[in-house]
Design an enzyme around this catalytic site. Structure first.
Site, PDB file in Angstrom:
ATOM      1  N   ILE A 198       0.839  -1.117   9.838  1.00 36.55           N
ATOM      2  CA  ILE A 198       0.991   0.090  10.423  1.00 36.55           C
ATOM      3  C   ILE A 198       0.533   1.304  10.157  1.00 36.55           C
ATOM      4  O   ILE A 198       0.746   2.243  10.683  1.00 36.55           O
ATOM      5  CB  ILE A 198       2.791   0.333  10.179  1.00 36.55           C
ATOM      6  CG1 ILE A 198       3.218   0.110   8.700  1.00 36.55           C
ATOM      7  CG2 ILE A 198       3.780  -0.713  10.814  1.00 36.55           C
ATOM      8  CD1 ILE A 198       4.515   0.714   8.292  1.00 36.55           C
TER       9      ILE A 198
ATOM     10  N   ALA B 227      -2.906   2.833   7.111  1.00 36.65           N
ATOM     11  CA  ALA B 227      -3.975   2.474   6.114  1.00 36.65           C
ATOM     12  C   ALA B 227      -3.716   3.570   4.985  1.00 36.65           C
ATOM     13  O   ALA B 227      -3.758   4.881   5.152  1.00 36.65           O
ATOM     14  CB  ALA B 227      -5.331   2.980   6.607  1.00 36.65           C
TER      15      ALA B 227
ATOM     16  N   GLU C  74      -4.501   5.045   0.814  1.00 38.62           N
ATOM     17  CA  GLU C  74      -5.823   5.055  -0.056  1.00 38.62           C
ATOM     18  C   GLU C  74      -6.215   3.977  -0.602  1.00 38.62           C
ATOM     19  O   GLU C  74      -7.517   3.625  -0.671  1.00 38.62           O
ATOM     20  CB  GLU C  74      -5.540   6.219  -0.884  1.00 38.62           C
ATOM     21  CG  GLU C  74      -6.957   6.793  -1.355  1.00 38.62           C
ATOM     22  CD  GLU C  74      -6.686   7.282  -2.933  1.00 38.62           C
ATOM     23  OE1 GLU C  74      -7.719   7.698  -3.446  1.00 38.62           O
ATOM     24  OE2 GLU C  74      -5.591   7.136  -3.620  1.00 38.62           O
TER      25      GLU C  74
ATOM     26  N   GLY D  45      -5.160   0.606   0.344  1.00 43.09           N
ATOM     27  CA  GLY D  45      -5.192  -0.758   1.232  1.00 43.09           C
ATOM     28  C   GLY D  45      -4.399  -0.300   2.449  1.00 43.09           C
ATOM     29  O   GLY D  45      -3.729   0.749   2.532  1.00 43.09           O
TER      30      GLY D  45
ATOM     31  N   VAL E  82      -0.900  -0.628   4.994  1.00 43.04           N
ATOM     32  CA  VAL E  82       0.268  -0.490   4.985  1.00 43.04           C
ATOM     33  C   VAL E  82       0.890  -1.289   5.935  1.00 43.04           C
ATOM     34  O   VAL E  82       0.393  -1.077   6.932  1.00 43.04           O
ATOM     35  CB  VAL E  82       0.839   1.200   5.007  1.00 43.04           C
ATOM     36  CG1 VAL E  82       2.600   1.183   5.003  1.00 43.04           C
ATOM     37  CG2 VAL E  82       0.266   1.984   3.870  1.00 43.04           C
TER      38      VAL E  82
ATOM     39  N   ASP F   1       3.847  17.911  -3.435  1.00 40.64           N
ATOM     40  CA  ASP F   1       3.226  17.910  -2.211  1.00 40.64           C
ATOM     41  C   ASP F   1       4.219  17.524  -1.210  1.00 40.64           C
ATOM     42  O   ASP F   1       4.292  16.624  -0.058  1.00 40.64           O
ATOM     43  CB  ASP F   1       2.451  16.547  -2.376  1.00 40.64           C
ATOM     44  CG  ASP F   1       1.368  16.519  -0.948  1.00 40.64           C
ATOM     45  OD1 ASP F   1       1.163  17.430  -0.271  1.00 40.64           O
ATOM     46  OD2 ASP F   1       0.436  15.680  -0.652  1.00 40.64           O
TER      47      ASP F   1
HETATM   48  N1  ADE Z   1       4.804   4.437   6.349  1.00 39.57           N
HETATM   49  C1  ADE Z   1       4.588   4.509   5.049  1.00 39.57           C
HETATM   50  N2  ADE Z   1       5.865   3.960   4.649  1.00 39.57           N
HETATM   51  C2  ADE Z   1       6.620   3.567   5.514  1.00 39.57           C
HETATM   52  C3  ADE Z   1       7.856   3.209   5.572  1.00 39.57           C
HETATM   53  N3  ADE Z   1       8.585   3.200   4.366  1.00 39.57           N
HETATM   54  N4  ADE Z   1       8.369   2.895   6.782  1.00 39.57           N
HETATM   55  C4  ADE Z   1       7.659   3.321   7.718  1.00 39.57           C
HETATM   56  N5  ADE Z   1       6.368   3.544   7.914  1.00 39.57           N
HETATM   57  C5  ADE Z   1       5.843   3.781   6.699  1.00 39.57           C
END
Ligand code: ADE
Length: 979
Positions: A629, A631, A633, A635, A637, A748
């Site tokens: 879903i 990228a 820093e 690798g 996601v 942040d």
């Molecule tokens: N992108 C980064 N972390 C996420 C998460 N916990 N659920 C859905 N998209 C994401």
């Protein structure tokens, strides 16, 4: 040695290279590329610089100066421009375009060939044309080429054009000369452009700002006061600041369109006929209220139609009204001492609520014309004038007289109308009411609570008897109150009486002519003896029942509390953040905020120890990766599923650490998990666990279906109600309160670092201190070397890295702004440097479109320069809770106090659409059955689309007005009346 005039000149190349873009904030004092005739520049000595004029493909001259005496030592060749007037400039910029030959590429020139030339200037008040004296000239700089070219480039016809810009100033005289000194280089000066920078004329916030020349000192700004555009007036002095680069900064104050004018595309345009605007401000012209019109343009108020009026205190937004019609159903009720006049309100109130009545009495003789006023003879209760109830009692009247009463309805505009008064008239003869009773009022029977009475019907009545009125009261309380009951038959059972109590009764008849006088009074008693017992038993029964009932109730209540209590407890503990909408029940498992504190994993000597302590190791066989879903820093996601024995499989997001990492990167990656693992709150992203014992290393967190908040809002621009947006903000604030109670500073906080689940619950994510900022594309390096997301960061954190929960509160204010503007970029396209400067100057982001004032106030509170003055997250949460509980506080408030009262109350859906200039959709609304404002107020953006509003801009305008309408209706309902 000379290389000849055209040794490196390729006109075709230059013709293309000299094409420029618009520099709208530059005023050009000299541009050799646009001089059509001879330039007339001087060269010293004569055999130094060589002026060459070529024609480009459009037959325009290109003036070039060349010199290439690279073989001869001690060169000192000067080229002097004409006198250049500085005009308004205090500082000028000299832009040189030139080519320069690489000495190494010329054989046998090593000692003599140079690769620089010098730029000089000399200020004078006028062109003197006298002899050139180099000693008078001040050096600006030595100019070297970034790119020199070689013989080979020449062969390939590649010319490396250099552009160098130098600042010259402050210049105090009226003008100046430029001079170019060659000391033995091979140069072609292709163009010289001299300009100064200005902040160009601009229109902002309905004010115009003239061309302005910046200060020489680039760190100070020129404050410029704007002039309101036509038909606008100042609200707060409009100001802009002209920056050194010719950019306008820090808009302050503004103008607003005057009465009769509305803002359209940055100017004030007259209201069309049929429309008006009564107050200066950023409001639109409104359609004339009912029964009013405006024929001309720019109307401040609409005039009332004939027969309609506006009372002195009526606001211009109110419909014109007229006097009420006459009262209806005027009746009287006469007894020996009192004459009660009663009537119904008029059928037409004239459109107003300030209805009153005046009573006038006339006493007439046999001739109807012979009437005298008789108010003074009688007493009216509460009075003859300004009655607000439709009834008056008349006393002190004579026994045998004819009174004529005129009841007039009045309202706030009755005095303005020249129409005849609208009155209801009744004549009362005080000696010809209904026929009085003959004979006695008999008691037929009595019980503890009732008495049955009967009487003889009067014989030979002139008018038929409508009914009888029986009046009765407790004998002992004669003066306190009495009751009455009506009956058509000459008998009645009066019930609801007290046992063993004496009552007084009398009866009167009613015919079309009114009431007769009351019969004599009769006293009867309810029974008591035997029935007392029953009554006592009744009381005992009631007490027993109450006692049993009370006990039962107590038992039920206790059970209920036990059950709900345990449910509540369950709810608290079983409340997963994913499904937690009821925030009040979803308490943090930290029992006393502030006791459990955050431990910085960097303080562990062995970072692995921190990972062990704060995270759970997950067996990778329990994880099923489904999709990539994003990228990160470190690798990819991914999304996937996590199985836990004895629990339901859940959706998770999995962050992976790509192979080939060094130990430091592995720790940076796992640091986030060690931080996240310490938190447990419905508005903080939950860590499920980590995989560290096999490859790839993974961090597994709960899955948030709607991804990050900024992109989610951008994709759903205008979709949510203000309450929903405030709900999201409340969630974020609650998460931040938890973090600050734990002593964790996020650093942040931004909408891109908030995740949203399918229930619109927002959760704070992206933990990891310094690493977070390395990872954030918004973070920029500051002069002190830190990497900081400038637009989101408090000034003290930018200047001296003072990060705290108070700096997080500043960022929270920016997040509020992002949310209320549906993901707009804070400070739009301003550069980071301009943002810093503007904030320092006191500029703050304005309220996003449709943002309630209360929320913008909260943002401003978060953006206080003094960090101790900013609200704490606990204050923010309770403030937002109050807004949610009291939706009328979320109305976008009018700007001037005068407008406060007159929030336009639209009468129909059509009027509403007219008022927001969306009249073209009337038929769409009607055809889809949205014909009341209540139904419109419940529409979603999908509904608006479904009925055929296709343009996004129109959808936004309608939905934003619906939100206001929705709040307005809520407000009205709160106040207790409907629109
Ligand atoms: N992108 C980064 N972390 C996420 C998460 N916990 N659920 C859905 N998209 C994401």
């Amino acid at each position: 040695m000379s290389f000849g005039n055209r040794f490196f000149f390729v006109s075709l190349f230059l013709g293309t290279a000299l094409t420029r873009f618009c520099n709208c904030n530059q005023v050009v004092l000299l541009d050799t590329t646009s001089v059509l005739g001879e330039l007339g520049w001087k060269t010293y000595p004569i055999n130094g610089w060589d002026a060459i004029t070529e024609m480009d493909e459009h037959n325009r001259p290109i003036h070039t100066f060349q010199v290439c005496n690279v073989m001869e030592p001690n060169q000192n060749n000067w080229l002097r421009s004409n006198w250049i007037s500085r005009q308004a400039a205090q500082k000028v910029y000299v832009e040189l375009r030139f080519t320069l030959r690489d000495c190494n590429s010329i054989p046998w020139v090593s000692g003599t060939c140079k690769e620089t030339f010098n730029l000089f200037y000399h200020e004078t008040d006028e062109a003197h044309g006298v002899k050139f004296r180099p000693a008078q000239y001040t050096k600006i700089d030595t100019i070297a080429a970034d790119e020199s070219f070689t013989q080979m480039d020449l062969g390939d016809r590649i010319l490396k054009l250099n552009t160098e810009v130098r600042e010259v100033g402050p210049i105090n005289r009226k003008g100046f000369y430029l001079a170019f000194q060659d000391i033995g280089a091979c140069i072609a000066l292709v163009s010289v452009r001299v300009y100064y920078k200005k902040c160009p004329f601009t229109l902002r916030n309905l004010a115009s700002f003239p061309d302005t020349v910046p200060r020489v000192d680039s760190s100070s700004l020129v404050e410029v006061r704007g002039a309101c555009v036509d038909h606008a007036e100042e609200r707060d002095t409009p100001k802009l600041f002209c920056g050194a680069d010719g950019d306008w900064l820090v808009p302050l104050g503004r103008c607003v369109c005057s009465v009769g004018y509305e803002e359209i595309d940055g100017s004030c345009v007259a209201c069309r006929p049929g429309f008006y605007k009564a107050y200066a401000g950023n409001i639109k012209c409104s359609k004339c209220p009912p029964h009013s019109f405006s024929y001309g343009e720019a109307s401040a108020i609409c005039r009332c139609e004939k027969g309609f009026f506006r009372a002195e205190k009526d606001p211009p937004t109110m419909a014109c009204t007229r006097p009420p019609s006459r009262p209806r159903n005027l009746m009287f009720n006469l007894n020996d001492t009192c004459l009660l006049l009663e009537w119904s309100p008029p059928s037409d109130t004239g459109g107003r609520r300030d209805l009153t009545y005046n009573v006038q009495c006339k006493r007439c003789g046999p001739e109807p014309d012979h009437c005298q006023l008789c108010e003074d003879e009688l007493r009216f209760l509460p009075g003859p004038l300004g009655l607000t109830n439709a009834t008056v009692t008349v006393v002190d009247f004579s026994a045998h007289a004819n009174y004529t009463f005129e009841i007039e309805s009045l309202n706030g505009v009755s005095d303005m109308s020249s129409f005849p008064r609208q009155v209801a008239i009744i004549t009362v003869s005080t000696d010809q009411g209904g026929p009085s009773l003959v004979g006695a009022l008999k008691k037929d029977w009595a019980s503890p609570n009732s008495i049955a009475l009967s009487w003889q019907q009067p014989e030979q009545t002139a008018l038929p008897i409508i009914d009888y009125e029986v009046k009765y009261y407790e004998k002992e309380h004669e003066l306190l109150s009495y009751s009455s009951t009506r009956t058509k038959a000459p008998s009645v059972i009066v019930s609801g009486l007290k046992p063993a109590t004496w009552y007084v009764f009398s009866v009167r008849t009613r015919t079309a002519a009114g009431y007769s006088s009351y019969s004599p009074k009769y006293e009867y008693e309810t029974t008591g003896d035997s029935s007392n017992m029953a009554s006592d038993q009744g009381q005992v029964l009631v007490i027993v029942t109450a006692a049993v009932g009370g006990f039962t109730l107590l038992v039920i209540l206790t059970l209920f509390l036990l059950i709900t209590g345990s449910k509540l407890h369950k709810k608290q503990t079983a409340c997963t953040p994913l499904h937690c909408i009821d925030y009040s029940l979803c308490l943090s498992t930290v029992p006393f905020p502030g006791i459990k504190t955050y431990v910085d994993p960097d303080t562990y000597e062995d970072p692995t120890q921190a990972v062990h302590e704060f995270t759970k190791e997950i067996d990778p066989s329990r994880i099923r990766i489904e999709r990539v879903i994003g990228a990160g820093e470190f690798g990819e996601v991914c999304s996937g599923r996590l199985r836990t024995p004895g629990k339901k499989e859940i959706a998770v997001a999995i962050k992976t650490l790509k192979g080939g990492y060094v130990e430091r990167q592995r720790w940076d990656f796992l640091r986030e998990a060690s931080i996240m693992g310490q938190f447990d709150h419905p508005n903080i992203i939950r860590l499920e666990g980590v995989v560290t014992k096999s490859r790839p290393v993974m961090i597994v967190v709960e899955y948030m279906e709607n991804g990050s908040l900024d992109s989610f809002l951008r994709q759903h621009d205008g979709h949510f109600t203000v309450i929903q947006l405030v709900g999201m903000l409340r969630g974020i604030a609650s998460g931040m309160k938890y973090l600050s109670d734990m002593g964790y500073v996020h650093r942040d906080l931004a909408a891109r670092n908030i995740l949203v689940n399918s229930n619109l619950v927002c959760k704070v994510s992206d933990f990891g201190l310094s690493r977070v900022l390395e990872d954030d594309p918004e973070a920029a390096y500051t002069t002190t070397g830190g990497k900081i997301p400038i637009r989101w960061t408090a000034p003290e954190a930018i200047s001296y890295r003072k990060f705290s929960s108070a700096s997080d509160a500043w960022s929270y204010g920016i997040v509020m702004w992002e949310v209320m503007s549906y993901g707009e970029r804070p400070y739009w396209e301003m550069s980071n440097q301009d943002v810093i400067l503007s904030i320092e100057e006191g500029y703050r982001l304005p309220a996003p479109m449709g943002c309630p004032v209360a929320l913008h106030q909260l943002m401003l509170h978060c953006w206080q320069k003094e960090r101790n003055h900013r609200p704490k997250f606990t204050d923010i949460v309770s403030f937002l809770d109050k807004l949610i509980r009291n939706p009328s506080s979320l109305l976008p408030l009018p700007e001037s106090p005068g407008e406060e009262m007159d929030y336009p109350m639209f009468i129909s859906v059509g009027d509403w659409l007219d008022s927001i200039k969306m009249s073209q959709y009337k038929s769409n609304f009607m055809a889809a059955g949205y014909n009341t404002l209540d139904s419109v107020a419940r529409m979603s953006i999908e509904d608006v689309r479904r009925i055929g509003v296709e343009l996004i801009g129109h959808q936004r305008r309608i939905i934003s007005s619906i939100q206001t309408l929705h709040l307005q209706l809520l407000h009205e309902h709160e106040k207790g009346f409907h629109v």
